[in-house]
Design a protein around this motif. Structure first.
Motif, short mmCIF file in Angstrom:
data_model
loop_
_atom_site.label_atom_id
_atom_site.label_comp_id
_atom_site.label_asym_id
_atom_site.label_seq_id
_atom_site.Cartn_x
_atom_site.Cartn_y
_atom_site.Cartn_z
N ASP A 221 0.83 -1.20 0.00
CA ASP A 221 0.00 0.00 0.00
C ASP A 221 0.88 1.26 0.00
OD1 ASP A 221 -1.89 1.90 0.40
OD2 ASP A 221 -3.02 0.73 1.86
N PRO A 222 0.83 2.11 -1.03
CA PRO A 222 1.69 3.29 -1.04
C PRO A 222 1.18 4.45 -0.20
CG PRO A 222 0.43 3.22 -3.03
CD PRO A 222 0.05 2.00 -2.26
N THR B 232 -5.09 -9.04 -0.22
CA THR B 232 -4.83 -8.09 -1.30
C THR B 232 -4.82 -6.68 -0.73
OG1 THR B 232 -7.17 -7.99 -1.75
CG2 THR B 232 -5.88 -9.46 -3.14
N ASN B 233 -4.50 -5.73 -1.60
CA ASN B 233 -4.49 -4.34 -1.17
C ASN B 233 -5.90 -3.82 -0.97
OD1 ASN B 233 -1.90 -3.25 -0.83
ND2 ASN B 233 -1.55 -3.41 -3.03
N ARG B 234 -6.02 -2.66 -0.30
CA ARG B 234 -7.31 -2.00 -0.18
C ARG B 234 -7.68 -1.35 -1.51
NH1 ARG B 234 -4.44 -1.79 4.13
NH2 ARG B 234 -5.32 -2.38 6.13
N PRO B 235 -8.98 -1.10 -1.75
CA PRO B 235 -9.40 -0.54 -3.05
C PRO B 235 -8.72 0.78 -3.39
CG PRO B 235 -11.29 -1.31 -1.83
CD PRO B 235 -10.13 -1.46 -0.91
N TYR C 176 -4.64 3.78 -6.92
CA TYR C 176 -3.40 4.51 -7.20
C TYR C 176 -2.41 3.63 -7.96
CZ TYR C 176 -4.66 8.48 -4.31
OH TYR C 176 -5.26 9.58 -3.81
N LEU C 177 -2.26 2.37 -7.49
CA LEU C 177 -1.26 1.50 -8.11
C LEU C 177 -1.61 1.23 -9.58
CD1 LEU C 177 -0.73 -1.04 -5.22
CD2 LEU C 177 0.95 0.53 -6.11
N ARG C 178 -2.90 1.22 -9.92
CA ARG C 178 -3.28 0.92 -11.30
C ARG C 178 -3.25 2.13 -12.20
NH1 ARG C 178 -8.08 -3.06 -9.58
NH2 ARG C 178 -6.80 -4.91 -9.35
#
Lengths: 138, 279
Positions: free
Chosen positions: A89-90, B46-49, B54-56
């Protein structure tokens, strides 16, 4: 099972350190010790924020790999979906970074305030400072 | 540390009450975090929405109207998506430095201090460090949009290099080479001015062209078709500079390195003057 115990241990450790630092800040009379406790509390909260960002998938830093100044190939939605599954998570890292900068400067400022208090009252002990204020010292 | 004997028993009782209260507070805090799902044991798979969003999008060439053109998600969020937060953060940083300078305004001119620093071994080693650390710092700052790092981190490394020189080589080493509090403060203000001009560059350009724009805007949007671009063609080589991120990293590097150097060096001066000994 071992995973559960390990993660519980990490959270318990962080939470215990936070409780200890709050206790120390409230009870130690020396201003420098209070500052040490404050910086420990601050670092532990930052550590906790970074731990919250971790997930149990395959862990990589939130940097899309293989990009340099001159080589930057096309990256579409398919590649970015795989990347978002792997990266941590960034957002919490961003929060921690701004917090570290501001926290360090605020700590430096409090250090200066401690120096000023020492120059005025000749001690860093809160009990003695209170006594000397009552006596009209400084 | 002298304390009155009849205070001791009351002190122990008071300390135990505070200990119980602190542990209760933190247990409550942990319970709230656990019940809202902020922390999970073991962590979620998995990551949070929001993180996935941001990552996508930050380096997605397919969604160029949402991206920041930087593969480094943290820098992209820090300087583009949440850019105004960072500007306020740097503002707080400089306000604190101003407050510190006001506290230490009665310091005499430090160039008169005769301090030769530490022994020959430490001086030699720190000269090598003084040569290498600034290079590393500039590298960290310039690669802030490509790799972990950026202006904040690079500036901190630079300030640490200068502090090392200040301790090991003596105070006269820097002051005799033209460094002064006023120049450092001026450099910091220069960094701030660059940051604010980058933040206002696109709105001013949009004002002349009659376009809708945003403060701290980096890339073009469909409803605001103006931006910094992301690659520069240098004799056939496409150099990725990620819009405003490279310039903001350089400006932050200037501001952070000079500001932190200023407060670190002032802190050391204070020790020297206050105690009159070797701090």
């Amino acid at each position: 099972m071992i995973n559960d115990i390990l993660w519980s241990y990490i959270y318990a450790l962080v939470i215990t350190i936070i409780a200890l630092t709050i206790y120390g800040m409230a009870t130690r009379p020396n201003i420098v010790k209070k500052l040490i406790m404050l910086s420990m509390l601050f670092s532990t909260v930052c550590l906790m924020a970074v731990i919250i960002g971790v997930h149990s998938g395959s862990i990589k830093p939130p940097v899309y790999p293989g990009i340099t100044f001159t080589e930057h190939p096309w990256a579409g939605t398919a590649e970015l979906d795989i990347f978002s599954y792997e990266a941590v998570d960034p957002i919490l890292q961003v929060l921690v970074m701004v917090a570290i900068i501001i926290g360090s400067v605020v700590l430096l400022f409090l250090g200066y305030v401690a120096i000023m208090v020492y120059r005025r009252y000749g001690t860093l002990d809160m009990r003695l400072i209170e006594l000397r204020r009552r006596e009209g010292y400084g | 540390m002298s304390s009155k004997p009849n205070e001791d028993r009351w002190g122990i009782i008071r300390d135990s009450i505070i200990a119980v209260l602190a542990s209760l507070l933190i247990v409550l805090f942990a319970a709230v975090l656990l019940s809202t799902g902020t922390i999970a044991i073991p962590p979620q798979s998995t990551n949070r929405p929001l993180a996935n969003y941001y990552l996508r999008t930050v380096f997605n060439h397919d969604l160029q109207w949402l991206w920041s053109s930087s593969p480094e998600t943290v820098s992209a969020i820090l300087l583009d998506h949440r850019g105004i937060d960072t500007v306020y953060g740097v503002g707080i940083f400089f306000i604190t430095i101003m407050a510190t300078l006001m506290l230490t305004s009665k310091l005499e001119n430090s160039s008169r201090v005769k301090d030769m620093g530490m022994d020959i071994i430490t001086r030699s080693v720190s000269k090598i460090i003084l040569l290498t650390l600034p290079v590393i710092a500039v590298s960290i700052a310039l690669h802030g949009h490509l790799a972990p790092g950026g202006g904040f981190q690079g500036g901190t490394v630079f300030a640490l290099a200068v502090s090392t020189a200040f301790i090991a080589l003596g105070q006269g080493f820097l002051w005799s080479r033209g460094w002064s509090r006023h120049r450092l403060l001026g450099l910091g203000v220069l960094g701030l001015v660059i940051i604010f001009s980058i933040a206002l560059a696109i709105p001013v350009a949009g004002l002349f062209r009659g376009l809708k724009t945003y403060i701290m805007q980096n890339q073009w949007k469909p409803w605001s078709p103006i931006g910094f671009g992301y690659a520069y063609n240098l004799y056939g080589l496409e150099i990725l500079y990620s819009g405003s991120l490279l310039f903001l990293n350089i400006a932050l590097f200037i501001a952070m390195s000079s500001g932190l150097t200023l407060v670190f060096t002032l802190l050391m001066l204070r020790e020297e003057h206050g105690k009159g000994g070797h701090g």
